[in-house]
Design a protein around this motif. Structure first.
Motif, PDB file in Angstrom:
ATOM      1  N   GLY A 133       0.809  -1.195   0.000  1.00 53.73           N
ATOM      2  CA  GLY A 133       0.000   0.000   0.000  1.00 53.73           C
ATOM      3  C   GLY A 133       0.847   1.252   0.000  1.00 53.73           C
ATOM      4  N   PRO A 134       0.242   2.407  -0.295  1.00 53.78           N
ATOM      5  CA  PRO A 134       1.007   3.661  -0.294  1.00 53.78           C
ATOM      6  C   PRO A 134       1.413   4.055   1.113  1.00 53.78           C
ATOM      7  CG  PRO A 134      -1.338   4.097  -0.564  1.00 53.78           C
ATOM      8  CD  PRO A 134      -1.175   2.606  -0.625  1.00 53.78           C
ATOM      9  N   VAL A 135       2.524   4.772   1.202  1.00 53.83           N
ATOM     10  CA  VAL A 135       3.024   5.251   2.488  1.00 53.83           C
ATOM     11  C   VAL A 135       3.135   6.763   2.419  1.00 53.83           C
ATOM     12  CG1 VAL A 135       4.909   5.166   4.151  1.00 53.83           C
ATOM     13  CG2 VAL A 135       4.339   3.119   2.828  1.00 53.83           C
ATOM     14  N   GLU A 136       2.524   7.442   3.381  1.00 60.54           N
ATOM     15  CA  GLU A 136       2.562   8.902   3.392  1.00 60.54           C
ATOM     16  C   GLU A 136       3.965   9.396   3.743  1.00 60.54           C
ATOM     17  OE1 GLU A 136       0.254  10.993   2.473  1.00 60.54           O
ATOM     18  OE2 GLU A 136      -1.064   9.314   1.971  1.00 60.54           O
ATOM     19  N   PRO A 137       4.440  10.424   3.043  1.00 55.91           N
ATOM     20  CA  PRO A 137       5.771  10.968   3.369  1.00 55.91           C
ATOM     21  C   PRO A 137       5.880  11.402   4.820  1.00 55.91           C
ATOM     22  CG  PRO A 137       4.953  11.874   1.299  1.00 55.91           C
ATOM     23  CD  PRO A 137       3.812  11.114   1.912  1.00 55.91           C
ATOM     24  N   GLU A 138       4.767  11.940   5.386  1.00 50.74           N
ATOM     25  CA  GLU A 138       4.814  12.406   6.769  1.00 50.74           C
ATOM     26  C   GLU A 138       5.119  11.268   7.739  1.00 50.74           C
ATOM     27  OE1 GLU A 138       2.498  13.067   4.598  1.00 50.74           O
ATOM     28  OE2 GLU A 138       2.759  15.226   4.279  1.00 50.74           O
ATOM     29  N   LEU A 139       4.628  10.064   7.420  1.00 51.58           N
ATOM     30  CA  LEU A 139       4.899   8.919   8.284  1.00 51.58           C
ATOM     31  C   LEU A 139       6.376   8.550   8.241  1.00 51.58           C
ATOM     32  CD1 LEU A 139       4.056   6.542  10.071  1.00 51.58           C
ATOM     33  CD2 LEU A 139       3.543   5.249   7.983  1.00 51.58           C
ATOM     34  N   LEU A 140       6.945   8.516   7.028  1.00 50.31           N
ATOM     35  CA  LEU A 140       8.364   8.191   6.899  1.00 50.31           C
ATOM     36  C   LEU A 140       9.233   9.227   7.600  1.00 50.31           C
ATOM     37  CD1 LEU A 140       8.516   7.031   3.159  1.00 50.31           C
ATOM     38  CD2 LEU A 140       8.394   5.610   5.212  1.00 50.31           C
ATOM     39  N   ILE A 141       8.847  10.496   7.474  1.00 47.68           N
ATOM     40  CA  ILE A 141       9.603  11.565   8.130  1.00 47.68           C
ATOM     41  C   ILE A 141       9.524  11.415   9.647  1.00 47.68           C
ATOM     42  CG2 ILE A 141       9.695  14.050   8.543  1.00 47.68           C
ATOM     43  CD1 ILE A 141       8.747  14.429   5.641  1.00 47.68           C
ATOM     44  N   ALA A 142       8.317  11.121  10.151  1.00 51.64           N
ATOM     45  CA  ALA A 142       8.138  10.991  11.601  1.00 51.64           C
ATOM     46  C   ALA A 142       8.923   9.806  12.149  1.00 51.64           C
ATOM     47  CB  ALA A 142       6.655  10.830  11.927  1.00 51.64           C
ATOM     48  N   LEU A 143       8.881   8.675  11.454  1.00 52.81           N
ATOM     49  CA  LEU A 143       9.602   7.492  11.919  1.00 52.81           C
ATOM     50  C   LEU A 143      11.113   7.704  11.840  1.00 52.81           C
ATOM     51  CD1 LEU A 143       7.448   4.663  10.289  1.00 52.81           C
ATOM     52  CD2 LEU A 143       7.433   5.406  12.676  1.00 52.81           C
ATOM     53  N   SER A 144      11.570   8.320  10.750  1.00 54.23           N
ATOM     54  CA  SER A 144      13.001   8.591  10.610  1.00 54.23           C
ATOM     55  C   SER A 144      13.479   9.559  11.679  1.00 54.23           C
ATOM     56  CB  SER A 144      13.293   9.166   9.217  1.00 54.23           C
ATOM     57  OG  SER A 144      12.963   8.245   8.205  1.00 54.23           O
ATOM     58  N   SER A 145      12.672  10.571  11.955  1.00 61.63           N
ATOM     59  CA  SER A 145      13.028  11.544  12.988  1.00 61.63           C
ATOM     60  C   SER A 145      13.097  10.879  14.350  1.00 61.63           C
ATOM     61  CB  SER A 145      12.005  12.683  13.003  1.00 61.63           C
ATOM     62  OG  SER A 145      12.274  13.594  14.043  1.00 61.63           O
ATOM     63  N   ALA A 146      12.136   9.986  14.639  1.00 63.39           N
ATOM     64  CA  ALA A 146      12.140   9.284  15.925  1.00 63.39           C
ATOM     65  C   ALA A 146      13.369   8.398  16.064  1.00 63.39           C
ATOM     66  CB  ALA A 146      10.865   8.449  16.058  1.00 63.39           C
ATOM     67  N   ALA A 147      13.802   7.801  14.940  1.00 63.34           N
ATOM     68  CA  ALA A 147      15.003   6.962  14.975  1.00 63.34           C
ATOM     69  C   ALA A 147      16.239   7.804  15.264  1.00 63.34           C
ATOM     70  CB  ALA A 147      15.155   6.214  13.655  1.00 63.34           C
ATOM     71  N   GLN A 148      16.280   9.024  14.754  1.00 65.51           N
ATOM     72  CA  GLN A 148      17.438   9.894  14.957  1.00 65.51           C
ATOM     73  C   GLN A 148      17.471  10.481  16.364  1.00 65.51           C
ATOM     74  OE1 GLN A 148      18.066  12.774  11.784  1.00 65.51           O
ATOM     75  NE2 GLN A 148      17.091  11.426  10.307  1.00 65.51           N
ATOM     76  N   THR A 149      16.298  10.834  16.870  1.00 67.07           N
ATOM     77  CA  THR A 149      16.239  11.455  18.202  1.00 67.07           C
ATOM     78  C   THR A 149      16.088  10.432  19.317  1.00 67.07           C
ATOM     79  OG1 THR A 149      13.831  11.764  17.992  1.00 67.07           O
ATOM     80  CG2 THR A 149      15.254  13.575  17.265  1.00 67.07           C
ATOM     81  N   ARG A 150      15.996   9.143  18.958  1.00 68.43           N
ATOM     82  CA  ARG A 150      15.839   8.060  19.929  1.00 68.43           C
ATOM     83  C   ARG A 150      14.592   8.275  20.773  1.00 68.43           C
ATOM     84  NH1 ARG A 150      18.890   4.870  17.036  1.00 68.43           N
ATOM     85  NH2 ARG A 150      21.054   5.529  16.896  1.00 68.43           N
ATOM     86  N   ASP A 151      13.468   8.432  20.082  1.00 71.19           N
ATOM     87  CA  ASP A 151      12.197   8.725  20.729  1.00 71.19           C
ATOM     88  C   ASP A 151      11.292   7.500  20.635  1.00 71.19           C
ATOM     89  OD1 ASP A 151      10.070   9.912  21.898  1.00 71.19           O
ATOM     90  OD2 ASP A 151       9.662  11.339  20.288  1.00 71.19           O
TER      91      ASP A 151
END
Length: 313
Positions: A133-151
């Protein structure tokens, strides 16, 4: 020595690739003297690029960051890389397909005419699985940001009703799908989540300490898990002698290895997630074969023969 204009483009490309370059290293990369590098730096400054310099024997140059830099310039290799990347992004399933195509059109309008015919020759097809299925860019950005900030993230996955609390470590594009590699606090183990099945996510504001990923890196771990392994290689690896020449086997060898034995025979070593699966995969060569090793592979052919015989009734 490169012509002044092309040398300026190469110099600018180097400055954009890292934060600071020693002057002597730039001179060596460009094949000019340090004095010529200083003159070229002055020319770039005249064009509006903010380049700072540090003094001394180890002095270097740094391209400043900011909103008022002139438009970035690309060399030929960068134009090719951008074209391939944008055409791939157009089918990446990240909700940026239209934006990628518009960016590609803009890039084609500003690139040098000498490159247009060359890049027009780049034609390839990237297949996308129907089930993804399609993936919203906002979701990828949020998950990537959480991985970087260790959230720590609270998310709903698939048909789950109870939210999961996970520690995101990386977002990957693998096998034509987007995945999240995270430590699942409920399962107390690593989990690989399909991004298109994450229906809701939110930050908890809780920080976590990064964990050591098995197999070394996120990509190596994900590749290993999809092979049914924990170490990166196939869990079942066997060797057979095929009654076919190596030239006929090589095009279909995949990640296996082929050794030419002469007389129209070759030795083929490959792996799979199970012995029966490996035995079944060898049938694609439509050739008589002899199992070299191990014994488990020979036994798997016996299991496969019984199943095939039962299916034929």
């Amino acid at each position: 020595m490169a012509a002044p204009t092309s040398r300026l483009l190469e110099l600018l490309s180097l400055l954009q690739s890292q934060r600071e370059w020693p002057g002597t290293v730039l001179a060596s990369r460009l094949g000019v003297s340090p004095r010529t590098v200083r003159r070229d730096i002055d020319r770039l400054r005249e064009l509006g690029y903010r380049i700072s310099a540090t003094m001394g024997s180890d002095g270097g140059y740094r391209l400043g960051a900011g909103e008022h830099l002139p438009p970035l310039l690309f060399d030929d290799e960068q134009y090719v890389a951008l074209t391939v990347a944008l055409r791939t992004a157009a089918v990446a399933g990240a909700g940026i397909e239209e934006s990628a195509l518009r960016a590609l059109t803009t890039l084609q309008q500003v690139m040098p005419s000498r490159l247009k015919h060359r890049l027009d020759g780049i034609r390839f097809t990237v297949s996308s699985p129907v089930s993804a299925g399609p993936v919203e860019p906002e979701l990828l950005i949020a998950l990537s940001s959480a991985a970087q900030t260790r959230d720590v993230v609270r998310m709903i996955y698939g048909s789950d009703e109870i939210p999961r609390r996970v520690e995101p470590h990386d977002v990957l594009w693998f096998g034509m799908r987007w995945y999240l590699l995270a430590w699942d606090r409920s399962a107390d183990d690593w989990r690989i989540f399909r991004a298109d099945r994450i229906t809701r996510q939110e930050s908890t504001g809780v920080r976590f300490a990064p964990r050591e990923i098995p197999s070394g890196s996120a990509r190596e771990y994900v590749e290993a898990r999809f092979k049914g392994s924990q170490t990166g290689g196939w869990p079942c690896v066997g060797t057979v002698i095929l009654q076919r020449p190596a030239s006929a086997v090589l095009p279909f060898a995949g990640d296996g290895t082929v050794v030419d034995l002469g007389d129209g025979r070759c030795e083929y070593t490959s792996g799979s997630w199970s012995w029966v699966a490996l035995a079944a995969s060898l049938g694609r060569f439509d050739a008589d074969l002899e199992v070299v090793a191990p014994r488990e592979l020979a036994e798997a052919f016996g299991v496969l023969a019984k199943r095939n015989a039962a299916a034929s009734k």
